[in-house]
Design a protein around this motif. Structure first.
Motif, PDB file in Angstrom:
ATOM      1  N   GLY A 215     -15.312   0.389  21.941  1.00 40.57           N
ATOM      2  CA  GLY A 215     -15.056   1.784  21.832  1.00 40.57           C
ATOM      3  C   GLY A 215     -13.727   2.117  20.976  1.00 40.57           C
ATOM      4  N   GLN A 216     -13.727   1.241  20.083  1.00 46.48           N
ATOM      5  CA  GLN A 216     -12.546   1.531  19.006  1.00 46.48           C
ATOM      6  C   GLN A 216     -12.798   2.541  17.983  1.00 46.48           C
ATOM      7  N   ASN A 217     -12.000   3.391  17.378  1.00 44.31           N
ATOM      8  CA  ASN A 217     -12.203   3.993  16.273  1.00 44.31           C
ATOM      9  C   ASN A 217     -11.893   3.413  15.103  1.00 44.31           C
ATOM     10  N   VAL A 218     -12.915   2.938  14.423  1.00 40.29           N
ATOM     11  CA  VAL A 218     -12.795   1.993  13.291  1.00 40.29           C
ATOM     12  C   VAL A 218     -13.584   2.523  12.397  1.00 40.29           C
ATOM     13  N   ASN A 219     -13.105   2.202  11.188  1.00 38.02           N
ATOM     14  CA  ASN A 219     -14.222   2.909   9.875  1.00 38.02           C
ATOM     15  C   ASN A 219     -15.352   1.810   9.596  1.00 38.02           C
ATOM     16  N   PRO A 220     -16.574   2.265   9.183  1.00 31.83           N
ATOM     17  CA  PRO A 220     -17.344   1.495   8.697  1.00 31.83           C
ATOM     18  C   PRO A 220     -17.417   0.604   7.602  1.00 31.83           C
ATOM     19  N   PRO A 221     -17.922  -0.547   7.322  1.00 31.20           N
ATOM     20  CA  PRO A 221     -17.838  -1.388   6.134  1.00 31.20           C
ATOM     21  C   PRO A 221     -18.402  -0.432   4.860  1.00 31.20           C
ATOM     22  N   GLN A 222     -17.533  -0.421   3.722  1.00 30.29           N
ATOM     23  CA  GLN A 222     -18.185   0.229   2.651  1.00 30.29           C
ATOM     24  C   GLN A 222     -18.126  -0.614   1.381  1.00 30.29           C
ATOM     25  N   THR A 223     -18.851  -0.049   0.487  1.00 26.33           N
ATOM     26  CA  THR A 223     -18.941  -0.935  -0.811  1.00 26.33           C
ATOM     27  C   THR A 223     -17.551  -0.843  -1.401  1.00 26.33           C
ATOM     28  N   PRO A 224     -17.058  -1.952  -1.938  1.00 23.43           N
ATOM     29  CA  PRO A 224     -15.786  -1.875  -2.806  1.00 23.43           C
ATOM     30  C   PRO A 224     -15.830  -0.885  -3.860  1.00 23.43           C
ATOM     31  N   THR A 225     -14.742  -0.119  -3.881  1.00 22.84           N
ATOM     32  CA  THR A 225     -15.039   1.159  -4.703  1.00 22.84           C
ATOM     33  C   THR A 225     -13.915   1.369  -5.710  1.00 22.84           C
ATOM     34  N   VAL A 226     -14.191   2.019  -6.711  1.00 28.37           N
ATOM     35  CA  VAL A 226     -13.267   2.080  -7.885  1.00 28.37           C
ATOM     36  C   VAL A 226     -12.379   3.255  -7.563  1.00 28.37           C
ATOM     37  N   ASP A 227     -11.318   3.500  -7.677  1.00 36.15           N
ATOM     38  CA  ASP A 227     -10.209   4.565  -7.404  1.00 36.15           C
ATOM     39  C   ASP A 227     -10.978   5.986  -8.147  1.00 36.15           C
ATOM     40  N   GLY A 228     -11.230   6.664  -7.065  1.00 35.39           N
ATOM     41  CA  GLY A 228     -11.678   8.278  -7.521  1.00 35.39           C
ATOM     42  C   GLY A 228     -13.131   8.379  -7.422  1.00 35.39           C
ATOM     43  N   PHE A 229     -13.854   7.238  -7.601  1.00 34.29           N
ATOM     44  CA  PHE A 229     -15.504   7.382  -7.653  1.00 34.29           C
ATOM     45  C   PHE A 229     -15.848   8.040  -6.460  1.00 34.29           C
ATOM     46  N   SER A 230     -15.731   7.566  -5.177  1.00 33.43           N
ATOM     47  CA  SER A 230     -16.309   8.021  -3.989  1.00 33.43           C
ATOM     48  C   SER A 230     -15.942   9.482  -3.932  1.00 33.43           C
ATOM     49  N   ASP A 231     -14.631   9.949  -4.444  1.00 32.00           N
ATOM     50  CA  ASP A 231     -14.487  11.407  -4.057  1.00 32.00           C
ATOM     51  C   ASP A 231     -15.252  12.108  -5.332  1.00 32.00           C
ATOM     52  N   PHE A 232     -15.405  11.792  -6.334  1.00 29.45           N
ATOM     53  CA  PHE A 232     -16.279  12.324  -7.526  1.00 29.45           C
ATOM     54  C   PHE A 232     -17.652  12.582  -6.942  1.00 29.45           C
ATOM     55  N   LEU A 233     -18.202  11.332  -6.376  1.00 32.25           N
ATOM     56  CA  LEU A 233     -19.486  11.353  -5.925  1.00 32.25           C
ATOM     57  C   LEU A 233     -19.873  12.395  -4.938  1.00 32.25           C
ATOM     58  N   ALA A 234     -18.762  12.498  -4.016  1.00 34.51           N
ATOM     59  CA  ALA A 234     -18.984  13.597  -2.737  1.00 34.51           C
ATOM     60  C   ALA A 234     -18.696  14.742  -3.635  1.00 34.51           C
ATOM     61  N   ASP A 235     -17.918  15.049  -4.352  1.00 32.95           N
ATOM     62  CA  ASP A 235     -17.996  16.452  -5.140  1.00 32.95           C
ATOM     63  C   ASP A 235     -19.501  16.685  -5.758  1.00 32.95           C
ATOM     64  N   VAL A 236     -19.983  15.817  -6.269  1.00 29.29           N
ATOM     65  CA  VAL A 236     -21.447  16.034  -6.823  1.00 29.29           C
ATOM     66  C   VAL A 236     -22.362  16.538  -5.693  1.00 29.29           C
ATOM     67  N   GLU A 237     -22.217  15.926  -4.540  1.00 31.96           N
ATOM     68  CA  GLU A 237     -23.201  16.301  -3.726  1.00 31.96           C
ATOM     69  C   GLU A 237     -22.617  17.463  -3.005  1.00 31.96           C
ATOM     70  N   LEU A 238     -21.662  17.790  -2.791  1.00 33.88           N
ATOM     71  CA  LEU A 238     -21.040  19.085  -2.347  1.00 33.88           C
ATOM     72  C   LEU A 238     -21.459  20.443  -2.754  1.00 33.88           C
ATOM     73  N   THR A 239     -21.507  20.270  -4.288  1.00 32.69           N
ATOM     74  CA  THR A 239     -21.972  21.174  -5.145  1.00 32.69           C
ATOM     75  C   THR A 239     -23.192  22.204  -4.494  1.00 32.69           C
ATOM     76  N   GLU A 240     -24.200  21.187  -3.772  1.00 34.85           N
ATOM     77  CA  GLU A 240     -25.248  21.457  -3.300  1.00 34.85           C
ATOM     78  C   GLU A 240     -26.308  22.352  -4.409  1.00 34.85           C
ATOM     79  N   ASP A 241     -26.181  22.023  -5.687  1.00 32.47           N
ATOM     80  CA  ASP A 241     -26.824  22.437  -6.850  1.00 32.47           C
ATOM     81  C   ASP A 241     -28.163  21.920  -6.848  1.00 32.47           C
ATOM     82  N   ASP A 242     -29.253  22.546  -7.430  1.00 39.17           N
ATOM     83  CA  ASP A 242     -30.540  21.689  -7.654  1.00 39.17           C
ATOM     84  C   ASP A 242     -30.344  20.416  -8.386  1.00 39.17           C
ATOM     85  N   TYR A 243     -31.047  19.399  -7.590  1.00 36.50           N
ATOM     86  CA  TYR A 243     -31.017  18.141  -8.475  1.00 36.50           C
ATOM     87  C   TYR A 243     -29.539  17.338  -8.136  1.00 36.50           C
ATOM     88  N   ALA A 244     -28.572  18.005  -7.484  1.00 30.93           N
ATOM     89  CA  ALA A 244     -27.373  17.185  -7.389  1.00 30.93           C
ATOM     90  C   ALA A 244     -27.486  15.899  -6.939  1.00 30.93           C
TER      91      ALA A 244
END
Length: 313
Positions: A215-244
């Motif tokens: 019952g611990q609050n732990v983060n799930p394992p993730q892909t080793p990431t490049v600084d800023g890439f995950s945020d950039f990817l999230a911003d693309v999806e958050l636009t909710e534009d067609d074909y985002a």
């Protein structure tokens, strides 16, 4: 949009669950059939074949019927309860079948092409992505964005087309995806007849134990990431534009080195715009030559129409 038990125009059930997301359709077929004891211990081949047919092959046949119906009708009509729907299939650029079992079938379902020559349940050598409900739950919790889930699903489906047998379970596939992108076209696999994946799920197993057992609050394992890439990817999806989602999938196809170079170019373009207040851009064509990435940097004063004009110029 998630639709439960959509019906054909004649009132027959089309799928257990239909998910519509950014020009893509996911059809889920769910079966409660589990492996019987004789099949599990390997004492009766006919019972084993019957179990796999009822749990996976039959659901895949239902899914292919729904897929063929949707592809055959430019205005595909169906109903959910009292509501009628019509899909413009010219706008759909991806339709995927997923078979969900109540209990895991382990390596029997991890690569159906391994056993199809013997079981003979998929006569056209076409297979669904089959996984248990529990494994699906873990996959969706670790890959918690639509683009990440779809990207994993597309890589997972490619396993059936490898020129060699692959022996793994769903969690090892997921771990291999997180650590290595689940790419089987690497030089490491050249000339292989059989590949076994083992030990890739250690981080996932640890997370499941700590989160659900302790019952611990732990983060799930993730892909080793490049600084800023995950945020950039999230911003693309958050636009909710067609074909985002397709844009996000193209970004996810980049290797770790490609992601690093992409983010470096973004930083350089933005810095140039800061210095001279002008427009700067760069473009890159992916290795397959079918897709490319372009990035523009300029001060649009919050005007999305101006952004659109510059991007399409």
């Amino acid at each position: 949009m998630t639709l439960l038990n959509p019906l054909y125009p004649n009132g027959e059930e089309m799928a257990d669950v239909m998910v519509l997301h950014d020009h893509k359709i996911l059809l889920f077929q769910c079966k409660s059939k589990a492996l019987t004891y004789r099949a599990r211990v390997g004492s009766d081949f006919d019972v084993l074949r019957d179990d796999v047919q009822k749990a996976i092959a039959d659901s895949f046949q239902q899914g292919t019927r729904a897929r063929d119906y949707l592809h055959a009708n430019k205005q595909a009509r169906f109903a959910v309860g009292e509501k009628a729907f019509a899909l413009d299939m010219d706008q759909v650029n991806g339709l995927y079948l997923i078979s969900v079992t109540s209990m895991p079938f382990q390596t029997l379902a991890a690569r159906l092409a391994n056993t199809n020559e013997v079981l003979g349940l998929f006569p056209h050598n076409e297979y669904p992505w089959s996984l248990s409900l529990g494994d699906l739950d873990i996959v969706t919790q670790i890959l918690d964005s639509p683009a990440q889930f779809l990207h994993y699903m597309l890589r997972r489906r490619q396993v059936e087309g490898t020129p060699f047998h692959v022996h793994a379970d769903e969690m090892d596939y997921l771990g291999f995806y997180l650590s290595h992108g689940m790419r089987f076209d690497r030089d490491d696999f050249e000339g292989m007849d059989d590949v076994g994946l083992s030990g890739f799920s250690d981080d996932i197993d640890r997370w499941v134990f700590e989160k659900f057992e302790r019952g611990q609050n732990v983060n799930p394992p993730q892909t080793p990431t490049v600084d800023g890439f995950s945020d950039f990817l999230a911003d693309v999806e958050l636009t909710e534009d067609d074909y985002a989602t397709d844009c996000a999938l193209a970004l996810l196809d980049l290797s770790w080195e490609g992601r690093m170079r992409f983010m470096e170019m973004i930083a350089q373009s933005k810095e140039c715009s800061r210095q001279d207040k002008g427009l700067h851009s760069f473009s890159a064509v992916l290795k397959d030559g079918k897709r490319g990435l372009s990035f523009l940097s300029f001060d649009a004063n919050g005007d999305r129409i101006e952004v659109f004009k510059q991007a399409t110029a």
